[in-house]
Design a protein around this motif. Structure first.
Motif, PDB file in Angstrom:
ATOM      1  N   LYS A 275      65.269  66.069   3.892  1.00  0.00           N
ATOM      2  CA  LYS A 275      64.083  64.811   3.766  1.00  0.00           C
ATOM      3  C   LYS A 275      63.062  64.985   3.680  1.00  0.00           C
ATOM      4  O   LYS A 275      61.871  64.550   3.281  1.00  0.00           O
TER       5      LYS A 275
ATOM      6  N   SER B 125      62.072  66.211  -0.248  1.00  0.00           N
ATOM      7  CA  SER B 125      61.770  64.464  -1.063  1.00  0.00           C
ATOM      8  C   SER B 125      60.850  63.768  -0.397  1.00  0.00           C
ATOM      9  O   SER B 125      59.918  63.314  -1.835  1.00  0.00           O
ATOM     10  N   GLY B 126      60.340  63.992   0.799  1.00  0.00           N
ATOM     11  CA  GLY B 126      59.294  63.667   1.133  1.00  0.00           C
ATOM     12  C   GLY B 126      58.046  63.136   1.209  1.00  0.00           C
ATOM     13  O   GLY B 126      57.279  62.972   0.408  1.00  0.00           O
TER      14      GLY B 126
ATOM     15  N   SER C  47      57.183  65.843  -1.574  1.00  0.00           N
ATOM     16  CA  SER C  47      57.618  65.366  -2.948  1.00  0.00           C
ATOM     17  C   SER C  47      57.000  64.014  -3.509  1.00  0.00           C
ATOM     18  O   SER C  47      56.418  63.618  -4.237  1.00  0.00           O
ATOM     19  N   ALA C  48      57.075  63.185  -2.956  1.00  0.00           N
ATOM     20  CA  ALA C  48      56.898  61.892  -3.160  1.00  0.00           C
ATOM     21  C   ALA C  48      55.396  61.929  -2.676  1.00  0.00           C
ATOM     22  O   ALA C  48      54.708  61.064  -3.506  1.00  0.00           O
TER      23      ALA C  48
END
Lengths: 340, 340
Positions: A149, A152-153, A155-156
């Motif tokens: 989490k 990926s957060g 990366s966004a």
């Protein structure tokens, strides 16, 4: 502030801080991380390890995985789970560098021709995608949904920061606040995540997790600010060689934002033309450097960096004094002092 | 083979199969998926939803999320977990399309100007990265490590397939086996994963999971083969408009591989020059179409597609007859029959 934590010094230093302590602290686990990186960038398609290796083997400071390793040290974590995760962090970073080089049309990276110049834009984009996917495979193997989490957060957020920077490019009216938002996203988010995940593998609580997040985030901002200052802080003789990329690309960084805010009408017209892309010759860059010096904008940018580096150190005050903590403090001092 | 499963017909059909049954089957959950897609492509950076929306709102068949939804129907799954995952699959696909358009220098996509033409390569690369990160955020919210493993693995395979295709570009000696490897990776891997993950959210066993994987994978190959056939199957009057991109880009697809293998010396010299990029005018394309017709290479390519579509249908034979299964069979028939 815990008075165990050393304040960040102002200005040049007779014995300047270095990365040596944090490099020594993390040298042994970094060998394990490097082995994972080399193993997991392999593919049956020979172009993939060739292109990835061009950048990865080309060095770089491995700052982000180093933060994961240093965090584990400061927490006294004894396991090895963080090795794979540190490799995943470096793969995410490498993927963004490859895509950045395509986005910026870079010619040089880490002292040699950028991957897009050697291998072309198409392969560079796709190998970036491959490394990004590999990063997620490594995280899935580790199996922590919390780490997934966070990364990926991050990366966004990085991608949003990069788009935001693109939108701000060649826009002289970009504010200091917006600039800080951009570097907070494109640079500091991965520093924060890299540092924070060490607390998750070490199974520590929220307080330690957020302390390491804060250390990484503020350190990342300090590094980026000083990078942006250095791009305008060279002798005129060096100008037009390895410096001045931000200027030529019309990137709005803090030295320019400050110089524009402090400039007289004539100076402001110069900046408007330069950032819009109408005055980007070597002599324009030399003039830009003169104006930035006149208004002390490099010094001021370093002063902001000092502020964030100090916050990074303060965040460490919840941890007891240790060689690991001292090495992390010196890394923050280095972030500010380098390039004098 | 279970005789409940309808064989795939050869050649043109008086009442050709359509996607109507699978579209009807999945229409209601697809509304939920579309709502998630529209919600999760938002960002504070206005360029992101603008660019993503240019492609996503531009339609497309939503084939891959449709496979996730159809798989859930054939399994009788009653929950809604697969909605987010289907949106994640579409985001991965959209990210690869955006990057493909940059890689290929595409001018058109889904009947309008490609995103890279409207918004430029830099923003297109970065918004692809954003959507890819968002896909992983959606998967992490769902929380299945098995789904994360399948989709991160598929993403790495897609990127490898794309690089492999780039390596094979303009190489006349590319074999049929290598071509099948490439489309198995760049296209079929995501079809397989999209279909397979429905069995994971429905908590079914290995057999059903792999049956859906096989359905998706073989369907994906059939679709790609027919796409590649259609690119050489137009009236000469249409040539030079929306067809012939593969030819101009020197992409080695099955119709070319077959025509080259069957050609006489003069024809083989033509193909060598054309694929190398020396003969790519409209008249060369017209000649390529003539040679491909002469050697029945479009028919032969469709025949291979029929083989894979049949395997897709056979994989469904473990499921009892149902409206969902019949719709999935007709989708495989459609994959082969379309474009006649």
């Amino acid at each position: 502030m815990n008075d165990n934590v050393v304040p960040i010094k102002r200005g040049p230093d007779a014995s300047p801080p270095t990365l040596t302590p944090i490099l020594s602290l993390t040298a042994t686990p970094m060998n394990a991380v490097n082995a994972i990186i080399l193993d997991r960038m392999q593919s049956e398609i020979p172009l993939i390890p060739a292109l990835a290796g061009h950048l990865i083997a080309g060095g770089g400071k491995r700052m982000r995985p180093m933060l994961t390793l240093a965090g584990a040290e400061v927490l006294g974590y004894q396991g090895t789970r963080h090795h794979k995760l540190a490799a995943a962090v470096e793969f995410i970073h490498t993927a963004t560098l490859l895509h950045d080089d395509v986005v910026d049309g870079s010619e040089m990276r880490r002292g040699k021709s950028a991957a897009n110049i050697v291998y072309g834009n198409p392969a560079t984009v796709l190998v970036g995608d491959f490394l990004f996917s590999r990063a997620f495979e490594l995280m899935v193997e580790d199996g922590s949904l919390r780490v997934l989490k966070i990364l990926s957060g991050a990366s966004a957020i990085i991608a949003q920061g990069e788009v935001d920077q693109l939108t701000a490019q060649r826009k002289i009216e970009t504010s200091e606040d917006r600039y800080l938002d951009i570097i907070g996203a494109k640079t500091a988010a991965l520093f924060a995540a890299a540092s924070r995940i060490s607390a998750i593998v070490a199974e520590r609580g929220e307080e330690e997790e957020m302390a390491l997040d804060s250390y990484g985030r503020n350190l990342g901002i300090a590094f980026q600010l000083v990078d942006d200052a250095i791009d305008y802080d060279s002798d005129a003789a060096e100008m037009g060689k390895d410096r001045g990329d931000d200027f030529r690309e019309g990137k709005m960084t803090l030295p320019v934002i400050l110089a524009y805010a402090r400039g007289n009408d004539e100076e402001r017209r110069f900046w408007q033309d330069a950032i819009a892309g109408f005055s980007t010759e070597d002599e324009d860059l030399a003039h830009a450097v003169t104006l930035i010096r006149k208004h002390d904008c490099v010094t001021e940018t370093r002063e902001r960096a000092r502020h964030f580096a100090q916050r990074a150190c303060n965040a460490l005050s919840i941890f007891p004094d240790s060689a690991a903590r001292r090495a992390m403090v010196e890394a923050a001092q280095f972030a500010v002092a380098r390039g004098y």
